[in-house]
Scaffold this active site. Structure first.
Site, PDB file in Angstrom:
ATOM      1  N   ASN A 125     -59.412  42.297  43.939  1.00  0.00           N
ATOM      2  CA  ASN A 125     -58.645  41.685  45.009  1.00  0.00           C
ATOM      3  C   ASN A 125     -59.572  41.004  45.992  1.00  0.00           C
ATOM      4  O   ASN A 125     -60.680  41.469  46.251  1.00  0.00           O
ATOM      5  CB  ASN A 125     -57.827  42.746  45.760  1.00  0.00           C
ATOM      6  CG  ASN A 125     -56.414  42.276  46.032  1.00  0.00           C
ATOM      7  OD1 ASN A 125     -56.102  41.098  45.897  1.00  0.00           O
ATOM      8  ND2 ASN A 125     -55.556  43.203  46.429  1.00  0.00           N
ATOM      9  N   HIS A 126     -59.105  39.894  46.561  1.00  0.00           N
ATOM     10  CA  HIS A 126     -59.861  39.242  47.627  1.00  0.00           C
ATOM     11  C   HIS A 126     -59.748  40.067  48.911  1.00  0.00           C
ATOM     12  O   HIS A 126     -58.771  40.790  49.121  1.00  0.00           O
ATOM     13  CB  HIS A 126     -59.325  37.835  47.872  1.00  0.00           C
ATOM     14  CG  HIS A 126     -59.633  36.893  46.760  1.00  0.00           C
ATOM     15  ND1 HIS A 126     -60.888  36.369  46.560  1.00  0.00           N
ATOM     16  CD2 HIS A 126     -58.858  36.383  45.769  1.00  0.00           C
ATOM     17  CE1 HIS A 126     -60.877  35.566  45.515  1.00  0.00           C
ATOM     18  NE2 HIS A 126     -59.656  35.563  45.003  1.00  0.00           N
ATOM     19  N   VAL A 127     -60.745  39.954  49.760  1.00  0.00           N
ATOM     20  CA  VAL A 127     -60.738  40.666  51.039  1.00  0.00           C
ATOM     21  C   VAL A 127     -60.725  39.644  52.174  1.00  0.00           C
ATOM     22  O   VAL A 127     -60.990  38.456  51.970  1.00  0.00           O
ATOM     23  CB  VAL A 127     -61.975  41.584  51.174  1.00  0.00           C
ATOM     24  CG1 VAL A 127     -61.987  42.622  50.074  1.00  0.00           C
ATOM     25  CG2 VAL A 127     -63.271  40.770  51.150  1.00  0.00           C
TER      26      VAL A 127
END
Length: 222
Positions: A125-127
Site C-alpha cells: 500500500n502507498h503511504v
C-alpha cells in the site's frame, strides 16, 4: 448477410480460436518455463495480462487464470527478490478475467479458490506520512496476504495488505477487505465486515442474530 461475409466470419473465428490456444501459457509453452512452478494442467488464458517476476510466482496444478489477468512479483522486471517465492496460487483455482495479483512480500492463495472478474489482491500500500511529498513518491509498505482454501471472491473485490481470510469464506462483490477473518464466514461492505458466520449447530447466521440467541439462552435481556 452474403456468403462472402459468412465465410469471412467463420475464418476470423477459427483464426482467433487458434490464436487463443497458441497464445495461452501452459507448463509446456516457452513462457511457462520462466515460472518458479507451473503445475500440471495450468492454463493462463490469452490475451495474457501483465506478468513479470515469474521466477517468484508459483501456480498449483489444474489452475485456470483468465484472460488479461495481471500477476506480478516485485516492482518491475529484472529485480532480484531473493530465494523464496512471493506469490503462491494453489491448485484447482480459477482467477477471473481482468484480475490483478500484485505481490511484493507474500501473497498466499489456497487450493480451490475462485474469483469473479476484476478482483484486486495486493500486499503493498502507498503511504501518506509526509504531507509535503506526493503520495506516489513515498516508499510504500508491505504486509503479507493469505486467502484460505475453498474461498470465493466476488466481482470487483479488493483485498488489501495485511488481510488474512480463512477457509471456505465468501467475499461479496465490490467489498474492500482488510483485517483477519475466520473460517466459514461471509464478508461484505466497504470497509468489509462479517455479515454471516457458520456453526454446525445454527448454520449460517448473522453475527447479531447469534449474539441475541446467546443472550436469550443465558437469560440476559439487558
Amino acid at each position: 448477410m452474403s456468403m462472402r461475409q459468412r465465410l469471412t466470419g467463420r475464418l476470423i473465428h477459427r483464426v482467433w480460436a487458434y490464436i487463443r490456444r497458441a497464445g495461452a501459457v501452459t507448463p509446456l509453452s516457452p513462457a511457462g518455463y520462466r515460472f518458479r512452478k507451473l503445475g500440471d494442467g495450468v492454463c493462463i488464458a490469452f490475451p495474457v495480462g501483465a506478468i513479470f517476476g515469474e521466477q517468484w510466482i508459483e501456480i498449483g496444478d489444474h489452475t485456470l487464470i483468465g484472460e488479461r489477468v495481471s500477476i506480478s512479483a516485485g516492482m518491475g522486471p529484472g529485480v532480484d527478490l531473493g530465494p523464496d517465492s512471493l506469490v503462491r496460487i494453489g491448485g484447482s483455482c480459477s482467477i477471473g478475467r481482468g484480475s490483478h495479483i500484485v505481490g511484493h512480500q507474500s501473497i498466499d492463495i489456497g487450493d480451490h479458490v475462485f474469483t469473479g472478474p476484476y478482483v484486486y489482491i495486493t500486499d503493498q500500500n502507498h503511504v501518506y506520512d509526509d504531507p509535503d511529498i506526493p503520495v506516489g513518491r513515498q516508499w510504500p509498505r508491505n504486509n503479507p496476504v493469505s486467502i484460505g482454501a475453498g474461498s470465493w471472491l466476488g466481482t470487483g473485490a479488493i483485498v488489501l495488505p495485511g488481510t488474512r481470510i480463512g477457509r471456505q469464506c465468501v467475499v461479496a462483490g465490490g467489498a474492500v477487505v482488510r483485517g483477519e477473518f475466520p473460517d466459514h464466514c461471509v464478508i461484505a461492505g466497504v470497509p468489509a465486515k462479517i455479515v454471516r458466520r457458520y456453526s454446525p449447530e445454527e448454520g449460517w447466521v448473522a453475527p447479531e442474530v447469534r449474539l441475541m440467541r446467546i443472550a436469550g439462552s443465558s437469560g440476559d435481556i439487558s
